[in-house]
Scaffold this motif. Structure first.
Motif, PDB file in Angstrom:
ATOM      1  N   ARG A  90      -5.324   1.819  -7.990  1.00  0.00           N
ATOM      2  CA  ARG A  90      -4.807   0.703  -7.332  1.00  0.00           C
ATOM      3  C   ARG A  90      -4.703   0.904  -5.806  1.00  0.00           C
ATOM      4  N   VAL A  91      -4.618   2.292  -5.608  1.00  0.00           N
ATOM      5  CA  VAL A  91      -4.241   2.547  -4.154  1.00  0.00           C
ATOM      6  C   VAL A  91      -5.643   2.503  -3.538  1.00  0.00           C
ATOM      7  N   GLU A  92      -7.066   2.765  -4.100  1.00  0.00           N
ATOM      8  CA  GLU A  92      -8.289   2.736  -3.437  1.00  0.00           C
ATOM      9  C   GLU A  92      -8.467   1.090  -3.367  1.00  0.00           C
ATOM     10  N   GLY A  93      -8.036   0.200  -4.471  1.00  0.00           N
ATOM     11  CA  GLY A  93      -8.524  -1.081  -4.414  1.00  0.00           C
ATOM     12  C   GLY A  93      -7.764  -1.842  -3.178  1.00  0.00           C
ATOM     13  N   VAL A 109       0.709  -1.339  -0.003  1.00  0.00           N
ATOM     14  CA  VAL A 109      -0.021   0.075   0.004  1.00  0.00           C
ATOM     15  C   VAL A 109       0.903   1.134  -0.080  1.00  0.00           C
ATOM     16  N   ASP A 110       1.905   1.262   0.962  1.00  0.00           N
ATOM     17  CA  ASP A 110       2.740   2.337   0.928  1.00  0.00           C
ATOM     18  C   ASP A 110       3.596   2.697  -0.438  1.00  0.00           C
ATOM     19  N   MET A 111       3.737   1.509  -1.203  1.00  0.00           N
ATOM     20  CA  MET A 111       4.448   1.818  -2.471  1.00  0.00           C
ATOM     21  C   MET A 111       3.376   2.393  -3.361  1.00  0.00           C
ATOM     22  N   ALA A 112       2.265   1.860  -3.554  1.00  0.00           N
ATOM     23  CA  ALA A 112       1.160   2.024  -4.361  1.00  0.00           C
ATOM     24  C   ALA A 112       0.789   3.622  -4.149  1.00  0.00           C
ATOM     25  N   GLU A 113       0.833   4.193  -2.878  1.00  0.00           N
ATOM     26  CA  GLU A 113       0.668   5.535  -2.447  1.00  0.00           C
ATOM     27  C   GLU A 113       1.646   6.388  -2.977  1.00  0.00           C
ATOM     28  N   LYS A 114       3.010   5.984  -2.862  1.00  0.00           N
ATOM     29  CA  LYS A 114       4.095   6.862  -3.509  1.00  0.00           C
ATOM     30  C   LYS A 114       4.061   6.891  -5.016  1.00  0.00           C
ATOM     31  N   ASN A 115       3.617   5.654  -5.762  1.00  0.00           N
ATOM     32  CA  ASN A 115       3.554   5.686  -7.027  1.00  0.00           C
ATOM     33  C   ASN A 115       2.267   6.848  -7.356  1.00  0.00           C
ATOM     34  N   GLU A 116       1.116   6.712  -6.609  1.00  0.00           N
ATOM     35  CA  GLU A 116       0.072   7.579  -6.918  1.00  0.00           C
ATOM     36  C   GLU A 116       0.472   9.026  -6.720  1.00  0.00           C
ATOM     37  N   LYS A 117       0.971   9.405  -5.650  1.00  0.00           N
ATOM     38  CA  LYS A 117       1.609  10.402  -5.380  1.00  0.00           C
ATOM     39  C   LYS A 117       2.469  11.309  -6.501  1.00  0.00           C
TER      40      LYS A 117
END
Length: 150
Positions: A110-113, A14-22
């Motif tokens: 992806r983050v939301e999922g 989740v942390d990695m996905a949040e960084k990618n989204e940011k």
């Protein structure tokens, strides 16, 4: 508590996905700024061209020399070229913006999922814990001597 363990194991994902989204959101903002700038430049060029053409109407009514007319036409041609190039630049920036928006939307989805999955795991763990507690309370209440109320 398997649900909590699963949720905890997903935390780095989740942390990695949040960084990618940011990062995708920052790229989206950058390209939006580029589109805004290109749109502004195009507007400035089109306004200048309009003002320059208005000079033709004003000056032409007074009569112009052949040299003035050639210079006017040459400069107007250069302005038309600049406007065309700026339109192409704007289109290029808009394409980049659209790609960045698509990338961000995918990253956001992806983050939301993942967040929903983590929440589901946490809810399942809580429900299991609630069931364990209820079962324990039921067993304890069956073991305790019952007092009769008079």
């Amino acid at each position: 508590m398997a649900g909590e363990g699963r949720a905890a194991r997903l935390a780095p994902v989740v942390d990695m996905a949040e960084k990618n989204e940011k990062a995708a959101a920052q790229r989206l903002g950058h390209f939006q700024g580029q589109v805004n700038l290109a749109t502004s430049k195009l507007g400035d060029l089109e306004n200048f061209r309009g003002e320059y053409q208005a000079q033709w109407v004003e000056r032409g009514s007074q009569g112009v020399s052949g040299q003035w007319l050639r210079n006017y036409q040459n400069f107007l041609g250069q302005l038309e070229t600049a406007v065309g190039q700026q339109r192409q630049s704007l289109q290029w920036h808009e394409n980049n913006l659209n790609k960045a928006r698509e990338t961000w939307q995918q990253a956001y989805a992806r983050v939301e999922g993942l967040r929903k999955l983590v929440q589901r795991y946490a809810d399942e763990a809580r429900q299991l814990e609630d069931k364990r507690e209820q079962k324990l309370m039921d067993e304890l209440s069956q073991r305790l001597p019952r007092q009769e109320i008079n």
